[in-house]
Structures are given as C-alpha cells and as structure tokens.
Motif scaffolding. Structure first.
Motif, mmCIF file in Angstrom:
data_model
loop_
_atom_site.group_PDB
_atom_site.id
_atom_site.type_symbol
_atom_site.label_atom_id
_atom_site.label_comp_id
_atom_site.label_asym_id
_atom_site.label_seq_id
_atom_site.Cartn_x
_atom_site.Cartn_y
_atom_site.Cartn_z
ATOM 1 N N ASP A 26 -71.758 2.719 -52.274
ATOM 2 C CA ASP A 26 -70.754 3.307 -53.145
ATOM 3 C C ASP A 26 -69.464 3.509 -52.358
ATOM 4 O OD1 ASP A 26 -72.432 3.445 -55.340
ATOM 5 O OD2 ASP A 26 -73.264 5.387 -54.727
ATOM 6 N N VAL A 27 -68.427 2.771 -52.740
ATOM 7 C CA VAL A 27 -67.130 2.892 -52.081
ATOM 8 C C VAL A 27 -66.265 3.858 -52.881
ATOM 9 C CG1 VAL A 27 -65.066 1.646 -51.326
ATOM 10 C CG2 VAL A 27 -67.313 0.530 -51.242
ATOM 11 N N PRO A 28 -65.724 4.889 -52.216
ATOM 12 C CA PRO A 28 -64.889 5.844 -52.944
ATOM 13 C C PRO A 28 -63.691 5.153 -53.583
ATOM 14 C CG PRO A 28 -65.430 6.665 -50.756
ATOM 15 C CD PRO A 28 -65.880 5.244 -50.804
ATOM 16 N N THR A 29 -63.361 5.549 -54.789
ATOM 17 C CA THR A 29 -62.207 4.998 -55.485
ATOM 18 C C THR A 29 -61.273 6.125 -55.896
ATOM 19 O OG1 THR A 29 -63.372 5.099 -57.620
ATOM 20 C CG2 THR A 29 -63.533 3.037 -56.360
ATOM 21 N N ALA A 30 -60.057 5.770 -56.203
ATOM 22 C CA ALA A 30 -59.064 6.751 -56.626
ATOM 23 C C ALA A 30 -58.224 6.137 -57.725
ATOM 24 C CB ALA A 30 -58.196 7.165 -55.452
ATOM 25 N N ASP A 31 -57.574 6.996 -58.493
ATOM 26 C CA ASP A 31 -56.693 6.504 -59.540
ATOM 27 C C ASP A 31 -55.532 5.737 -58.913
ATOM 28 O OD1 ASP A 31 -58.251 7.688 -61.492
ATOM 29 O OD2 ASP A 31 -57.109 9.564 -61.469
ATOM 30 N N PRO A 32 -55.062 4.681 -59.572
ATOM 31 C CA PRO A 32 -53.937 3.909 -59.025
ATOM 32 C C PRO A 32 -52.694 4.786 -58.853
ATOM 33 C CG PRO A 32 -54.995 2.723 -60.826
ATOM 34 C CD PRO A 32 -55.569 4.103 -60.843
ATOM 35 N N ARG A 33 -51.963 4.523 -57.786
ATOM 36 C CA ARG A 33 -50.697 5.214 -57.531
ATOM 37 C C ARG A 33 -49.569 4.196 -57.470
ATOM 38 N NH1 ARG A 33 -51.037 10.503 -56.360
ATOM 39 N NH2 ARG A 33 -53.027 11.333 -55.588
ATOM 40 N N LEU A 34 -48.388 4.652 -57.793
ATOM 41 C CA LEU A 34 -47.211 3.805 -57.733
ATOM 42 C C LEU A 34 -46.843 3.530 -56.275
ATOM 43 C CD1 LEU A 34 -44.857 2.426 -59.283
ATOM 44 C CD2 LEU A 34 -43.614 4.596 -59.068
ATOM 45 N N VAL A 35 -46.497 2.274 -55.989
ATOM 46 C CA VAL A 35 -46.031 1.877 -54.664
ATOM 47 C C VAL A 35 -44.593 1.371 -54.814
ATOM 48 C CG1 VAL A 35 -46.381 0.382 -52.672
ATOM 49 C CG2 VAL A 35 -48.358 1.244 -53.952
ATOM 50 N N ILE A 36 -43.665 1.990 -54.070
ATOM 51 C CA ILE A 36 -42.243 1.674 -54.180
ATOM 52 C C ILE A 36 -41.780 1.005 -52.895
ATOM 53 C CG2 ILE A 36 -39.923 2.618 -54.492
ATOM 54 C CD1 ILE A 36 -41.191 4.957 -56.014
ATOM 55 N N GLU A 37 -41.358 -0.255 -52.997
ATOM 56 C CA GLU A 37 -40.796 -0.987 -51.855
ATOM 57 C C GLU A 37 -39.304 -1.174 -52.124
ATOM 58 O OE1 GLU A 37 -43.281 -4.379 -50.500
ATOM 59 O OE2 GLU A 37 -44.622 -3.773 -52.139
ATOM 60 N N ALA A 38 -38.510 -0.248 -51.596
ATOM 61 C CA ALA A 38 -37.083 -0.210 -51.921
ATOM 62 C C ALA A 38 -36.263 -0.182 -50.646
ATOM 63 C CB ALA A 38 -36.762 0.999 -52.804
ATOM 64 N N SER A 39 -36.058 -1.340 -50.060
ATOM 65 C CA SER A 39 -35.223 -1.468 -48.869
ATOM 66 C C SER A 39 -33.954 -2.204 -49.255
ATOM 67 C CB SER A 39 -35.971 -2.229 -47.764
ATOM 68 O OG SER A 39 -37.090 -1.509 -47.320
ATOM 69 N N LEU A 40 -32.860 -1.468 -49.377
ATOM 70 C CA LEU A 40 -31.575 -2.067 -49.714
ATOM 71 C C LEU A 40 -30.832 -2.329 -48.407
ATOM 72 C CD1 LEU A 40 -30.535 0.164 -52.775
ATOM 73 C CD2 LEU A 40 -32.135 -1.761 -52.652
ATOM 74 N N ASP A 41 -30.821 -3.568 -47.994
ATOM 75 C CA ASP A 41 -30.265 -3.949 -46.697
ATOM 76 C C ASP A 41 -28.925 -4.646 -46.884
ATOM 77 O OD1 ASP A 41 -32.585 -2.970 -45.571
ATOM 78 O OD2 ASP A 41 -33.577 -4.921 -45.549
ATOM 79 N N TRP A 42 -27.902 -4.100 -46.227
ATOM 80 C CA TRP A 42 -26.562 -4.682 -46.276
ATOM 81 C C TRP A 42 -26.338 -5.448 -44.984
ATOM 82 C CZ3 TRP A 42 -21.529 -1.416 -45.518
ATOM 83 C CH2 TRP A 42 -20.412 -2.262 -45.543
ATOM 84 N N GLU A 43 -26.431 -6.766 -45.064
ATOM 85 C CA GLU A 43 -26.262 -7.595 -43.875
ATOM 86 C C GLU A 43 -24.793 -7.683 -43.498
ATOM 87 O OE1 GLU A 43 -26.992 -12.215 -42.430
ATOM 88 O OE2 GLU A 43 -28.128 -11.415 -44.149
ATOM 89 N N MET A 44 -24.499 -7.491 -42.210
ATOM 90 C CA MET A 44 -23.123 -7.606 -41.715
ATOM 91 C C MET A 44 -22.522 -8.953 -42.115
ATOM 92 S SD MET A 44 -23.047 -6.059 -37.852
ATOM 93 C CE MET A 44 -22.794 -4.317 -37.550
ATOM 94 N N GLY A 45 -21.274 -8.927 -42.545
ATOM 95 C CA GLY A 45 -20.594 -10.158 -42.926
ATOM 96 C C GLY A 45 -20.801 -10.559 -44.372
ATOM 97 N N THR A 46 -21.558 -9.762 -45.119
ATOM 98 C CA THR A 46 -21.780 -10.028 -46.545
ATOM 99 C C THR A 46 -21.330 -8.811 -47.354
ATOM 100 O OG1 THR A 46 -24.016 -9.122 -46.719
ATOM 101 C CG2 THR A 46 -23.794 -11.390 -45.900
ATOM 102 N N LEU A 47 -21.266 -8.985 -48.663
ATOM 103 C CA LEU A 47 -20.894 -7.874 -49.536
ATOM 104 C C LEU A 47 -22.068 -6.940 -49.804
ATOM 105 C CD1 LEU A 47 -18.670 -9.776 -52.146
ATOM 106 C CD2 LEU A 47 -17.916 -8.367 -50.205
ATOM 107 N N GLY A 48 -23.285 -7.473 -49.716
ATOM 108 C CA GLY A 48 -24.451 -6.635 -49.975
ATOM 109 C C GLY A 48 -24.684 -6.329 -51.441
ATOM 110 N N ASN A 49 -24.105 -7.134 -52.329
ATOM 111 C CA ASN A 49 -24.231 -6.861 -53.770
ATOM 112 C C ASN A 49 -25.623 -7.144 -54.313
ATOM 113 O OD1 ASN A 49 -20.945 -8.275 -54.158
ATOM 114 N ND2 ASN A 49 -21.476 -6.129 -53.934
ATOM 115 N N ASN A 50 -26.298 -8.154 -53.769
ATOM 116 C CA ASN A 50 -27.603 -8.572 -54.294
ATOM 117 C C ASN A 50 -28.717 -7.782 -53.610
ATOM 118 O OD1 ASN A 50 -26.698 -10.831 -56.050
ATOM 119 N ND2 ASN A 50 -26.022 -11.699 -54.097
#
Length: 281
Positions: A26-50
């Motif tokens: 029996d493997v313990p289970t848990a209710d699903p949780r939200l996973v947020i991958e939010a890395s907004l990276d502004w690369e030098m020399g670009t506008l960083g709009n996308n």
C-alpha cells in the motif's frame, strides 16, 4: 546419471517457482496539488516581452498515464508600482503565455492564479543580473580526472549581498543542472564556477561537440535558499543525509491556506551564453 541431473533441476525449478509470492504494498496517496512553474526570465539584450507559465497537478508516483496539465485556470501578473496587469493566454495544454510583458529592473511583480475557485499569489522583485565575463573549458579544475568542465567567470559587485543561480543545460539532456552561489566570502571579487557531468562511465561526461547553454541569475535570498535545499535533496549522495522534506516555494493559497501549491514564482534578469566544446590537446 543424466536423468538424475535433469530430475534434480526440475525439482529445484519447481521449488523456486512455488516460493514466489506476490506482495501488494500500500503506497500512501494524497489529493492532487497545484504545481506552479513561473520563471519569468528577462534575457539581457532582449525586451523580455514573451513569457510563459506552466501549471500542472501532482499525481501518484506509479501513475504514468495521467494527464496532469491544468487547462482551466486564469493567470495574470501585476506590476505593483502602477497596478499594470499582464494577462496570460490559456493555450489549453497547461501553458499560459503572453507577448506583452514589460520587464523593469527593481520593480515588484505579483503573480495571481485563479484555479478551482481558489486564488494563489506570489510576489518577487526583478533584480539586475551580473553579466558573465568569460566562459572557458578545461580538464584541470573539476573533480573527475581528465574530464571536460566548463568554467564561468563573473565579477561580484562589492558593498552588497548577492545571491546567484547558474543554470547549465547540455543540448539533448532532458533537464538542466542548477548551481546556487552566494558572495558571503567572495564579496567584490571575481567568482569562478565550474560545471562537469558525472555518470557511470566516460560516455556520460561532457564530450567534444556538446553544446552547453549557460544562464546566470541574480536572485532573492529566498529563491537562493529554495534552490539550495532542492539541490541538497536531489544530489547529496549521502546515505546518512536527513530524510528529504516537503519543499514549498513562495506561492500562497489566499483562499485556503491548507491547500497550498508547489513551485515558485521568479522574475529575474539573466545573462546567457552558449559554448560548443572542442577537443582538448
């Protein structure tokens, strides 16, 4: 004699088969949780709009067939100095994107995710990054003898505490490697960080012709400690190390604190370099 040996082998085989039992664990289970991958990276020399944010949910360890992409959320980022809101488009595959983000140094941004009638928020300040001064390769500065390593050099600004994360990604590898660095004992000096790949044999090491993408980020102390703890749990290799603990980021459920999310919201400037490795003499 041959019949006797054959008969003995049959008896041994039957004995081994009869001793094989199926054990249900029996493997313990848990209710699903939200996973947020939010890395907004502004690369030098670009506008960083996308910019792009990925949302998913946790799933059972042995569940290889579930679709954990979150496709029913509303995602936005606000610049707190003027309440400018940047809305992210739902691509119905778990990714949320915008082409209109405005990256400004030293501005504080707040992420908001509305998911299943609950609101998740996180706040981060966009810090100016230190530029990479030089990237070299060698076979002398690493841990493995005669293995190729990549060396990254940058100057740390004096009179201030800085925290860095370096991201190394070899083309063809599924995941990058992250290095956490502080200037606690190096304030105002040149900092050198090396990267080499380790594996079971030489084929797993960096090879001539490999292309390595390198990102340098100046980050908040909280994110630095988050990556430091993540690295300690992933790669210690120490059988006496403490049991890994639940790793939470800076995303808070303001509707129901008990239903917290995993992941991190980061807004950073980055300097990026790519190096193609060559044969060493």
């Amino acid at each position: 004699m041959k019949k006797y040996i054959y008969f003995s082998l049959v008896l041994v085989t039957q004995f081994l088969v009869s001793c094989t039992d199926v054990i249900d664990v029996d493997v313990p289970t848990a209710d699903p949780r939200l996973v947020i991958e939010a890395s907004l990276d502004w690369e030098m020399g670009t506008l960083g709009n996308n910019q792009s944010i990925k949302l998913s949910t946790t799933s059972a360890y042995f569940d290889n067939n579930s679709n954990d992409a979150v496709t029913n959320a509303v995602v936005s980022v606000m610049r707190l100095s003027d309440n400018m809101v940047f809305s992210f488009t739902n691509n119905n595959d778990g990714t949320y994107t915008t082409a209109n983000f405005e990256a400004d140094l030293n501005e504080t941004y707040q992420l908001e995710v509305l998911y299943e009638n609950e609101v998740y928020t996180a706040t981060e300040t966009l810090l100016a990054t230190t530029p990479i001064k030089e990237v070299t390769q060698s076979e002398e500065g690493g841990i493995l003898p005669d293995a190729i390593e990549v060396n990254v050099f940058f100057d740390d600004p004096g009179d201030e505490m800085n925290f860095y994360v370096l991201r190394f990604k070899t083309e063809g590898d599924p995941y990058p490697e992250l290095r956490d660095v502080s200037d606690e004992f190096l304030n105002g000096n040149e900092i050198s960080i090396f990267y080499e790949k380790r594996g079971d044999d030489e084929a797993d090491e960096l090879q001539p012709g490999d292309v390595v993408d390198i990102n340098l980020f100046n980050v908040s102390e909280r994110y630095y400690k988050f990556i430091q703890l993540l690295n300690s749990q992933l790669g210690s290799g120490n059988p006496f190390a403490p049991t890994p603990v639940e790793l939470r980021g800076n995303c808070v459920n303001t509707t129901n604190a008990d239903n917290y999310a995993y992941g991190y919201f980061r807004v950073t400037q980055t300097d990026k370099r790519s190096v193609t490795l060559i044969e060493m003499d």
